[in-house]
Design a protein around this motif. Structure first.
Motif, PDB file in Angstrom:
ATOM      1  N   ALA A 103       0.833  -1.198   0.000  1.00  0.00           N
ATOM      2  CA  ALA A 103       0.000   0.000   0.000  1.00  0.00           C
ATOM      3  C   ALA A 103       0.865   1.243   0.000  1.00  0.00           C
ATOM      4  O   ALA A 103       1.985   1.241   0.517  1.00  0.00           O
ATOM      5  CB  ALA A 103      -0.924   0.003   1.215  1.00  0.00           C
ATOM      6  N   ILE A 104       0.319   2.293  -0.587  1.00  0.00           N
ATOM      7  CA  ILE A 104       0.987   3.587  -0.589  1.00  0.00           C
ATOM      8  C   ILE A 104      -0.015   4.630  -0.107  1.00  0.00           C
ATOM      9  O   ILE A 104      -1.203   4.561  -0.441  1.00  0.00           O
ATOM     10  CB  ILE A 104       1.534   3.930  -1.996  1.00  0.00           C
ATOM     11  N   HIS A 105       0.461   5.554   0.698  1.00  0.00           N
ATOM     12  CA  HIS A 105      -0.388   6.599   1.282  1.00  0.00           C
ATOM     13  C   HIS A 105      -0.009   7.929   0.658  1.00  0.00           C
ATOM     14  O   HIS A 105       1.139   8.368   0.744  1.00  0.00           O
ATOM     15  CB  HIS A 105      -0.190   6.619   2.803  1.00  0.00           C
ATOM     16  N   MET A 106      -0.986   8.566   0.024  1.00  0.00           N
ATOM     17  CA  MET A 106      -0.789   9.884  -0.573  1.00  0.00           C
ATOM     18  C   MET A 106      -1.770  10.865   0.052  1.00  0.00           C
ATOM     19  O   MET A 106      -2.909  10.504   0.361  1.00  0.00           O
ATOM     20  CB  MET A 106      -1.014   9.842  -2.085  1.00  0.00           C
ATOM     21  N   SER A 107      -1.334  12.103   0.197  1.00  0.00           N
ATOM     22  CA  SER A 107      -2.197  13.123   0.773  1.00  0.00           C
ATOM     23  C   SER A 107      -2.297  14.322  -0.157  1.00  0.00           C
ATOM     24  O   SER A 107      -1.343  14.645  -0.870  1.00  0.00           O
ATOM     25  CB  SER A 107      -1.667  13.572   2.136  1.00  0.00           C
ATOM     26  N   HIS A 131      -0.398  -2.033  -5.952  1.00  0.00           N
ATOM     27  CA  HIS A 131      -0.522  -1.391  -4.639  1.00  0.00           C
ATOM     28  C   HIS A 131      -1.949  -0.894  -4.404  1.00  0.00           C
ATOM     29  O   HIS A 131      -2.599  -0.410  -5.329  1.00  0.00           O
ATOM     30  CB  HIS A 131       0.426  -0.196  -4.517  1.00  0.00           C
ATOM     31  N   VAL A 132      -2.389  -0.990  -3.167  1.00  0.00           N
ATOM     32  CA  VAL A 132      -3.576  -0.256  -2.756  1.00  0.00           C
ATOM     33  C   VAL A 132      -3.141   1.191  -2.531  1.00  0.00           C
ATOM     34  O   VAL A 132      -2.139   1.440  -1.864  1.00  0.00           O
ATOM     35  CB  VAL A 132      -4.177  -0.837  -1.455  1.00  0.00           C
ATOM     36  N   VAL A 133      -3.879   2.118  -3.116  1.00  0.00           N
ATOM     37  CA  VAL A 133      -3.530   3.536  -2.995  1.00  0.00           C
ATOM     38  C   VAL A 133      -4.515   4.207  -2.048  1.00  0.00           C
ATOM     39  O   VAL A 133      -5.716   4.264  -2.315  1.00  0.00           O
ATOM     40  CB  VAL A 133      -3.543   4.238  -4.369  1.00  0.00           C
ATOM     41  N   ILE A 134      -3.995   4.697  -0.929  1.00  0.00           N
ATOM     42  CA  ILE A 134      -4.808   5.393   0.074  1.00  0.00           C
ATOM     43  C   ILE A 134      -4.612   6.890  -0.128  1.00  0.00           C
ATOM     44  O   ILE A 134      -3.477   7.376  -0.152  1.00  0.00           O
ATOM     45  CB  ILE A 134      -4.383   5.006   1.497  1.00  0.00           C
ATOM     46  N   ILE A 135      -5.711   7.611  -0.290  1.00  0.00           N
ATOM     47  CA  ILE A 135      -5.638   9.048  -0.535  1.00  0.00           C
ATOM     48  C   ILE A 135      -6.345   9.774   0.601  1.00  0.00           C
ATOM     49  O   ILE A 135      -7.529   9.536   0.871  1.00  0.00           O
ATOM     50  CB  ILE A 135      -6.280   9.421  -1.884  1.00  0.00           C
ATOM     51  N   THR A 136      -5.613  10.650   1.271  1.00  0.00           N
ATOM     52  CA  THR A 136      -6.179  11.386   2.396  1.00  0.00           C
ATOM     53  C   THR A 136      -6.048  12.889   2.149  1.00  0.00           C
ATOM     54  O   THR A 136      -5.551  13.332   1.121  1.00  0.00           O
ATOM     55  CB  THR A 136      -5.473  11.005   3.707  1.00  0.00           C
ATOM     56  N   GLY A 137      -6.518  13.653   3.112  1.00  0.00           N
ATOM     57  CA  GLY A 137      -6.432  15.101   2.988  1.00  0.00           C
ATOM     58  C   GLY A 137      -7.574  15.723   2.231  1.00  0.00           C
ATOM     59  O   GLY A 137      -7.561  16.929   1.972  1.00  0.00           O
TER      60      GLY A 137
END
Length: 254
Positions: A103-107, A131-137
């Motif tokens: 997984a990768i975390h992007m904001s 990858h699972v892409v986690i998007i926050t913010g």
């Protein structure tokens, strides 16, 4: 990615909107480890089948800007809410990795010592590499909800469907937790949802989905295998699309 793994999947590329509330215990604030583990395992099931998964996560389990109990300026309150989504993203990425899911975390806000800054091209590459892409913010801006962010990111990343995971089993004409006579909708057009002023998404998010013909499915994420069942084409929850017939799956199948 092994093609044979995805032959029985109705959708091969999804955006999952995770409400922050489902990551915490009802009536309390913060991240609950048991709840987090449960949803990570549900995500792992579809990822292991070869589905490309991007996730936009809310922050309501920590702070909800528009409903803050503190006497804060709305802009500053929303900024706190933005950071709450980043906190959830850190926990979600760590838990996914601990369960063997890359997984990768992007904001959408710069948190360079914590996670990557969101860039569409990089997110697409990560999805395509498994990858699972986690998007926050959210969108990195006040007054815009994470639902609007989810709709936009789904369009940008080429998702075939946007799935909103909540603690209810679809969209109702009233709050089913309050009104025992609330009626569930099996299918709605986006115009119906907008005109009925249904609160499951904000109007901006509905309009984005409608404009780009992105179907939306709202379902109860706590139901066992719910995410996998939706991906496989089972009609659970509420479907929102501009097709009158509820079976949108054949329309959007690729």
């Amino acid at each position: 990615m092994t093609i044979s793994k995805i032959t029985n999947m109705q959708y091969k590329r999804i955006l999952l909107k995770l409400s922050g509330e489902i990551l915490g215990k009802s009536g309390s604030k913060g991240i609950d480890h048991v709840e987090l583990q449960y949803y990570v395992k549900e995500i792992k099931k579809v990822h292991d089948m070869g589905v490309c998964v991007s996730i936009v996560v809310g922050g309501g389990n920590i702070h909800r800007g528009s409903k803050s109990l503190f006497q804060l300026d709305r802009t500053e309150s929303d900024h706190i809410g933005v950071l709450a989504t980043v906190m959830n993203g850190i926990a979600l990425r760590s838990c996914l990795e601990n369960n063997g899911v890359p997984a990768i975390h992007m904001s959408s806000v710069h948190c360079t010592t914590i996670c990557d800054f969101y860039k569409r091209q990089e997110a697409v590459k990560a999805l395509d590499s498994g990858h699972v892409v986690i998007i926050t913010g959210g969108l990195g801006l006040p007054y815009f909800t994470t639902d609007t962010a989810a709709s936009l990111r789904a369009i940008e990343l080429g998702a075939e469907v946007m799935l909103k995971a909540t603690n209810v089993d679809g969209i109702y004409n009233a709050d089913p937790n309050i009104d025992p006579y609330a009626t569930k909708f099996e299918h709605l057009t986006f115009q119906d949802a907008i005109e009925k002023n249904l609160a499951v998404l904000d109007k901006t998010a509905f309009v984005l989905c409608q404009t780009h013909q992105l179907p939306l499915i709202v379902f109860n994420a706590a139901s066992p295998n719910a995410l996998l069942r939706v991906i496989q084409g089972e009609h659970i929850g509420t479907i929102v699309s501009d097709y009158k017939k509820p079976n949108i799956y054949s329309v959007y199948s690729k």
